[in-house]
Design a protein around this motif. Sequence first.
Motif, PDB file in Angstrom:
ATOM      1  N   ILE A 283       0.858  -1.181   0.000  1.00 27.78           N
ATOM      2  CA  ILE A 283       0.000   0.000   0.000  1.00 27.78           C
ATOM      3  C   ILE A 283       0.896   1.234   0.000  1.00 27.78           C
ATOM      4  N   ALA A 284       0.606   2.191  -0.881  1.00 30.22           N
ATOM      5  CA  ALA A 284       1.332   3.470  -0.907  1.00 30.22           C
ATOM      6  C   ALA A 284       0.658   4.416   0.079  1.00 30.22           C
ATOM      7  N   ILE A 285       1.412   4.891   1.074  1.00 22.79           N
ATOM      8  CA  ILE A 285       0.817   5.788   2.075  1.00 22.79           C
ATOM      9  C   ILE A 285       1.880   6.753   2.592  1.00 22.79           C
ATOM     10  N   PRO A 286       1.768   8.035   2.234  1.00 23.68           N
ATOM     11  CA  PRO A 286       2.856   8.980   2.486  1.00 23.68           C
ATOM     12  C   PRO A 286       3.246   9.163   3.945  1.00 23.68           C
ATOM     13  N   THR A 287       2.304   9.050   4.880  1.00 20.20           N
ATOM     14  CA  THR A 287       2.673   9.363   6.262  1.00 20.20           C
ATOM     15  C   THR A 287       3.188   8.165   7.051  1.00 20.20           C
ATOM     16  N   TYR A 288       3.210   6.990   6.478  1.00 20.12           N
ATOM     17  CA  TYR A 288       3.920   5.879   7.118  1.00 20.12           C
ATOM     18  C   TYR A 288       5.355   5.888   6.600  1.00 20.12           C
ATOM     19  N   SER A 289       6.277   5.458   7.451  1.00 24.43           N
ATOM     20  CA  SER A 289       7.703   5.560   7.117  1.00 24.43           C
ATOM     21  C   SER A 289       8.035   4.943   5.768  1.00 24.43           C
ATOM     22  N   THR A 290       8.803   5.655   4.984  1.00 23.55           N
ATOM     23  CA  THR A 290       9.261   5.291   3.640  1.00 23.55           C
ATOM     24  C   THR A 290       8.105   5.221   2.634  1.00 23.55           C
ATOM     25  N   GLY A 291       6.910   5.693   3.041  1.00 21.47           N
ATOM     26  CA  GLY A 291       5.787   5.782   2.102  1.00 21.47           C
ATOM     27  C   GLY A 291       5.190   4.453   1.694  1.00 21.47           C
ATOM     28  N   GLN A 292       5.519   3.384   2.426  1.00 22.99           N
ATOM     29  CA  GLN A 292       5.061   2.050   2.020  1.00 22.99           C
ATOM     30  C   GLN A 292       4.753   1.210   3.247  1.00 22.99           C
ATOM     31  N   ILE A 293       3.586   0.553   3.243  1.00 24.92           N
ATOM     32  CA  ILE A 293       3.255  -0.440   4.264  1.00 24.92           C
ATOM     33  C   ILE A 293       2.662  -1.637   3.534  1.00 24.92           C
ATOM     34  N   GLY A 294       2.758  -2.797   4.146  1.00 22.00           N
ATOM     35  CA  GLY A 294       2.238  -3.976   3.458  1.00 22.00           C
ATOM     36  C   GLY A 294       1.315  -4.787   4.336  1.00 22.00           C
ATOM     37  N   PHE A 295       0.764  -5.823   3.727  1.00 24.11           N
ATOM     38  CA  PHE A 295      -0.125  -6.741   4.446  1.00 24.11           C
ATOM     39  C   PHE A 295       0.114  -8.143   3.906  1.00 24.11           C
ATOM     40  N   PHE A 296      -0.263  -9.132   4.711  1.00 19.09           N
ATOM     41  CA  PHE A 296      -0.376 -10.484   4.181  1.00 19.09           C
ATOM     42  C   PHE A 296      -1.840 -10.816   4.047  1.00 19.09           C
ATOM     43  N   VAL A 297      -2.177 -11.502   2.959  1.00 15.64           N
ATOM     44  CA  VAL A 297      -3.492 -12.095   2.836  1.00 15.64           C
ATOM     45  C   VAL A 297      -3.261 -13.588   2.597  1.00 15.64           C
ATOM     46  N   ALA A 298      -4.048 -14.392   3.287  1.00 19.67           N
ATOM     47  CA  ALA A 298      -3.850 -15.850   3.223  1.00 19.67           C
ATOM     48  C   ALA A 298      -5.211 -16.528   3.272  1.00 19.67           C
ATOM     49  N   HIS A 299      -5.343 -17.604   2.506  1.00 16.90           N
ATOM     50  CA  HIS A 299      -6.606 -18.337   2.422  1.00 16.90           C
ATOM     51  C   HIS A 299      -6.460 -19.678   3.135  1.00 16.90           C
ATOM     52  N   VAL A 300      -7.575 -20.151   3.711  1.00 16.33           N
ATOM     53  CA  VAL A 300      -7.532 -21.481   4.312  1.00 16.33           C
ATOM     54  C   VAL A 300      -7.420 -22.540   3.222  1.00 16.33           C
ATOM     55  N   SER A 301      -8.129 -22.315   2.130  1.00 17.86           N
ATOM     56  CA  SER A 301      -8.109 -23.331   1.083  1.00 17.86           C
ATOM     57  C   SER A 301      -8.422 -22.703  -0.259  1.00 17.86           C
ATOM     58  N   ASN A 302      -7.465 -22.749  -1.140  1.00 18.74           N
ATOM     59  CA  ASN A 302      -7.707 -22.245  -2.487  1.00 18.74           C
ATOM     60  C   ASN A 302      -6.747 -22.914  -3.439  1.00 18.74           C
ATOM     61  N   LYS A 303      -7.129 -24.070  -3.890  1.00 15.71           N
ATOM     62  CA  LYS A 303      -6.225 -24.893  -4.683  1.00 15.71           C
ATOM     63  C   LYS A 303      -6.098 -24.431  -6.135  1.00 15.71           C
ATOM     64  N   ASP A 304      -6.894 -23.418  -6.493  1.00 13.76           N
ATOM     65  CA  ASP A 304      -6.824 -22.944  -7.873  1.00 13.76           C
ATOM     66  C   ASP A 304      -5.662 -21.976  -8.089  1.00 13.76           C
ATOM     67  N   MET A 305      -4.969 -21.647  -7.018  1.00 12.19           N
ATOM     68  CA  MET A 305      -3.956 -20.623  -7.130  1.00 12.19           C
ATOM     69  C   MET A 305      -2.842 -21.036  -8.090  1.00 12.19           C
ATOM     70  N   VAL A 306      -2.430 -20.089  -8.893  1.00  9.14           N
ATOM     71  CA  VAL A 306      -1.429 -20.383  -9.914  1.00  9.14           C
ATOM     72  C   VAL A 306      -0.134 -19.678  -9.561  1.00  9.14           C
ATOM     73  N   CYS A 307       0.940 -20.437  -9.555  1.00  9.94           N
ATOM     74  CA  CYS A 307       2.258 -19.856  -9.365  1.00  9.94           C
ATOM     75  C   CYS A 307       2.879 -19.671 -10.740  1.00  9.94           C
ATOM     76  N   LYS A 308       3.076 -18.426 -11.117  1.00 10.47           N
ATOM     77  CA  LYS A 308       3.465 -18.121 -12.484  1.00 10.47           C
ATOM     78  C   LYS A 308       4.884 -17.574 -12.502  1.00 10.47           C
ATOM     79  N   SER A 309       5.704 -18.147 -13.336  1.00 11.43           N
ATOM     80  CA  SER A 309       7.076 -17.664 -13.440  1.00 11.43           C
ATOM     81  C   SER A 309       7.109 -16.429 -14.328  1.00 11.43           C
ATOM     82  N   ASP A 310       7.770 -15.401 -13.850  1.00 14.25           N
ATOM     83  CA  ASP A 310       7.834 -14.152 -14.610  1.00 14.25           C
ATOM     84  C   ASP A 310       9.218 -13.552 -14.375  1.00 14.25           C
ATOM     85  N   GLY A 311      10.041 -13.611 -15.380  1.00 13.37           N
ATOM     86  CA  GLY A 311      11.390 -13.079 -15.233  1.00 13.37           C
ATOM     87  C   GLY A 311      12.191 -13.855 -14.202  1.00 13.37           C
ATOM     88  N   GLY A 312      11.921 -15.147 -14.079  1.00 10.51           N
ATOM     89  CA  GLY A 312      12.705 -15.957 -13.161  1.00 10.51           C
ATOM     90  C   GLY A 312      12.165 -15.991 -11.743  1.00 10.51           C
TER      91      GLY A 312
END
Lengths: 366, 366
Positions: A283-312
């Motif tokens: 998330i881009a947010i100017p008043t948090y340090s370095t202008g960036q904060i993040g989150f984790f999102v996680a699912h209990v079960s989602n087997k459709d998820m695709v792991c895609k190679s992109d630039g290695g």
Amino acid sequence: MMSMSGKFKLWVIHALLGLECIHAAEPHHDATDSGDAGAQKMKRVIEEEHEIGFIQTLLVHPTPISVQQSDYQTIEVYESDHFGKVFLLDEALQLTERDAPHYNEMLAHVPMMEYLAVQQPDEGGTINALVIGGGDGYVTSELLKYPNVVIDHVDLDKEVINVSKEHFEWSSAWEDERVNLIVGDGAAFVREQVEKKKKYHVIVQDASDPFWYDENGEKIILPSHVLYDMKHFDGIYALLEDSNGVFMFQAETYNIPSNLEEIQTWKKSLEEIGFDGVRYGSIAIPTYSTGQIGFFVAHVSNKDMVCKSDGGVCTMDLSAGLIDWTVVSSQFEKIAGTTKYYHPRIHRSAFDLPFWVEEAIYDSKE
Amino acid sequence: MMSMSGKFKLWVIHALLGLECIHAAEPHHDATDSGDAGAQKMKRVIEEEHEIGFIQTLLVHPTPISVQQSDYQTIEVYESDHFGKVFLLDEALQLTERDAPHYNEMLAHVPMMEYLAVQQPDEGGTINALVIGGGDGYVTSELLKYPNVVIDHVDLDKEVINVSKEHFEWSSAWEDERVNLIVGDGAAFVREQVEKKKKYHVIVQDASDPFWYDENGEKIILPSHVLYDMKHFDGIYALLEDSNGVFMFQAETYNIPSNLEEIQTWKKSLEEIGFDGVRYGSIAIPTYSTGQIGFFVAHVSNKDMVCKSDGGVCTMDLSAGLIDWTVVSSQFEKIAGTTKYYHPRIHRSAFDLPFWVEEAIYDSKE
């Protein structure tokens, strides 16, 4: 190569000269001339990231709108010219009215949309949500935009809630009959609910930092650390519905090395517990340090998820299987016009990180 | 609600107390105790955004690696613990070694990839590029990763180039025989080339800020302003090849209202001139003010561009027609492993902006 004006800098140094010497006896209530001759003197809200030698400062009006001392912390609200009201706990910035939507909308709508995209409730069916922390009420108010949600909201500090009720519009969330507010310890609440075999569809943890590094480079464990350990994440997993329960939590910035290490650790912990689709979003947010904060999102079960190679680098490409974006777009139409930051494309884009960050979080050998 | 540690703040105020009073006679060379007892005293590089009451400070080692006075400005290089070498012009931060890739890779690879995705040169064909500004050499060095590029690089200040040659690895770009370095005025160079009917495929303008607001709220026009006016953009348009010539330029941050106004103005100007696919993209970069800087990318001719409505806002969805991402991905494979920030997904995501920013830049009535 971008050039900021050097003239600004000169001025700031002169302003600082005034500030520090005048207020030597009162370091906690430093006020300085803002630079405008005769203008209101401003107080400085300072966030120091000692680990990387980086400091962020916000100028606010010197007289607080509110000062409260709770059992846990000092709670202050200030007014600022640009960022609206500024909310501090123990002198540390929590949010500003102007850019709080960036953080809080993502914490609410990303997990709700990911839940709805995979698991749409029956007509009239209920979505059970749990909010841990977030004592300002903003995340809870965003979740209430979904008509069939009911929310358990647990926060430790009654005074934070009271101050927020008085000063922030979004705190009207607690007046909604769909919200059950519990004043208490979030980690203990999770343990109790696990024993009671309670289940939630969506859990959002809007917690404060779990640790910091002091000026000697020592890692200091802060009270919120209990909300980031393996045992707590285990409890969260147990509380989530087996059919695509979604967990979302504040997960610091990748710009500070010790935080990035924790991001790596949290990802491993969540996957060891059995979460699927564990992804770090930005998330881009100017008043948090370095202008960036993040989150984790996680699912209990989602087997459709695709792991895609992109630039290695192997990363989760939301557009490639995890989420049906046509569903997200149709769900978004129901709340369109009510958000200031969130929309489906920025939800998708949040997971596209700088190459070096993706390499650090997602093992390129995966 | 995220909590930074209040303890840091207390410490910083104490550190500042030392700083300012001790060095009252030498405001330009302020040094303070870094907080470690007996540790090296640190100098503060300060960026003030007076308009929004926001200040960013970087701690660097007090003794500069290099100080040069050119005809135009003071050029300084410092060392820092975390961000590597720090490059200043007239005391204003230009770049740090650690996060310069964020900005410079995007300025080079976004226009090159957008050019290649639409207009692949014949086998052995040449791509003519022009770089205006960017006297540190970084953008030029990134462009050289494409084997068949030849570059005219024009920058005003010979001393900036000399200092960069001595201190930054990427400045070896100028030793490449594909680069023609011109020391001179970028705006004048563009006018001259228009008269000569020169044509380029890709033009990158890596210029300093065109204006700033002083402490009285007065808008001060800076020398770079000539690189942001309608006449100059007209010249750029004339210089670009008719078949999908691409223009890329540094375009400030949306977090400062006066900058956002300029962003709106630049977009209108570019479209009035006849550019297609005029889009503002965002780069996350901690050491630029508010952690965010942006760019415009604009094409001479790309009629395939799709304006897609999403939540009431009409924006350019790159994934929906402007760019063939399979081409970008195959082009990227040729340079994969050489970038620290850029990859095709972050290229695409750069154009997904906060809802309020998209509303401000792209008229939702479009």
